[in-house]
Design a protein around this motif. Structure first.
Motif, PDB file in Angstrom:
ATOM      1  N   LYS A 160       0.824  -1.215   0.000  1.00 42.46           N
ATOM      2  CA  LYS A 160       0.000   0.000   0.000  1.00 42.46           C
ATOM      3  C   LYS A 160       0.856   1.261   0.000  1.00 42.46           C
ATOM      4  N   GLU A 164       0.821   4.413  -2.709  1.00 43.64           N
ATOM      5  CA  GLU A 164       0.577   5.794  -2.299  1.00 43.64           C
ATOM      6  C   GLU A 164       1.717   6.722  -2.723  1.00 43.64           C
ATOM      7  N   LYS A 165       2.948   6.240  -2.651  1.00 38.03           N
ATOM      8  CA  LYS A 165       4.095   7.060  -3.059  1.00 38.03           C
ATOM      9  C   LYS A 165       4.044   7.380  -4.549  1.00 38.03           C
ATOM     10  N   GLU A 167       1.410   7.321  -6.513  1.00 38.94           N
ATOM     11  CA  GLU A 167       0.273   8.210  -6.767  1.00 38.94           C
ATOM     12  C   GLU A 167       0.601   9.645  -6.362  1.00 38.94           C
ATOM     13  N   GLU A 168       1.317   9.793  -5.261  1.00 37.88           N
ATOM     14  CA  GLU A 168       1.697  11.132  -4.815  1.00 37.88           C
ATOM     15  C   GLU A 168       2.573  11.832  -5.859  1.00 37.88           C
TER      16      GLU A 168
END
Length: 294
Positions: A160, A164-165, A167-168
């Motif tokens: 996860k 998230e990284k 997507e950031e």
């Protein structure tokens, strides 16, 4: 995980080193934008001339022909042609830190995600849907990804935090981020990206099949925005088109066969002089086109 889309995002810059393997249009443009945001950007290319040019233009902080440069990178984007992604990551793995995140920009996801997830646990499939007809480091431009879709394709086993990284970082490029499974990505992209390449290429081939050279020359002289727009992707990089067909063969064939069925309907209406049926079909397509986001 269908349709999880972009929201307004305020970037928080972390002290992060970004690695870009493949400094062409996508890799070079991404590197340029990320460096301008304050990231330390390291690039790898198979050509020394490309490395030097990327440094001289300020696209990267440092560049090398050796993958060992990626040893200090926190997130590495593989921006090679689809056919070279797996072999590149195989060579890259010995140089990676244990926490490094690897992602790619390939236009086909299922086979890539399956292969690379076995090579590196912190792999996240990605596909920024942006580009031009040009290629190479000289084609790199700023803001290429602004307001363009950027698809992230995690699986049930993708960490996860890694998702998230990535997507950031995609949001920092001001892209519209979507998340879906690799198989859904490939099926959707076959319709709106891979099929248009084949249709567009067929259009160009059909036009040049006219037996009268004078008519061919006249058509070339008269071609305007309609032909320009519909032929653009068919006149792009042949290698990319072959890779789309090779790695997304099943879904591309499915979409081509459906397209052929609809084209036959148009042929039947015109041959039968059924202008009412043709009118209805064109009204339907006129209305349907408005549902697509450009």
């Amino acid at each position: 995980m269908r349709g999880e889309c972009w929201e307004e995002y305020s970037l928080k810059i972390y002290p992060m080193n970004i690695g870009i393997v493949g400094l062409g249009l996508i890799g070079g443009s991404m590197a340029w934008d990320l460096r301008s945001l304050g990231f330390q950007v390291l690039g790898v290319s198979t050509r020394e001339q490309t490395c030097q040019k990327a440094i001289a233009k300020g696209i990267v902080d440092d560049a090398s022909m050796s993958l060992s440069l990626m040893a200090t990178a926190d997130v590495i984007f593989i921006c090679t042609p689809i056919g070279a992604i797996a072999s590149t990551v195989e060579q890259l793995v010995p140089h990676l830190s244990a926490a490094a995140i690897v992602t790619d920009v390939g236009s086909v996801k299922a086979p890539v995600v399956q292969a690379l997830s076995e090579l590196w646990p912190n792999f996240v499939g990605g596909h920024p849907m942006a580009g031009t007809a040009e290629s190479g480091i000289d084609a790199a431009v700023r803001d290429l990804f602004v307001d363009r879709p950027y698809v992230i394709t995690p699986t049930a086993t993708t960490p996860k935090l890694a998702v998230e990284k990535v997507e950031e970082i995609a949001r920092s490029l001001r892209a519209r981020v979507y998340r879906c499974c690799p198989e859904d990505h490939d099926r959707a992209v076959a319709w709106i990206s891979h099929l248009p390449v084949m249709v567009s290429a067929s259009l160009i081939a059909a036009c040049t099949s006219e037996f009268d050279p004078d008519i061919v020359r006249l058509a070339q002289q008269l071609a305007s925005s309609g032909f320009r727009d519909t032929s653009r992707v068919g006149g792009g990089n042949p290698e990319l088109g072959v890779m789309m067909a090779k790695y997304n063969r099943k879904e591309l064939l499915r979409s081509i066969n459906s397209y052929r069925e609809h084209l036959d309907q148009f042929i039947n209406s015109i041959e039968g002089q059924d202008w009412e049926a043709l009118q209805q079909k064109l009204e339907q397509t006129q209305k349907a086109r408005g549902n697509f986001e450009f």
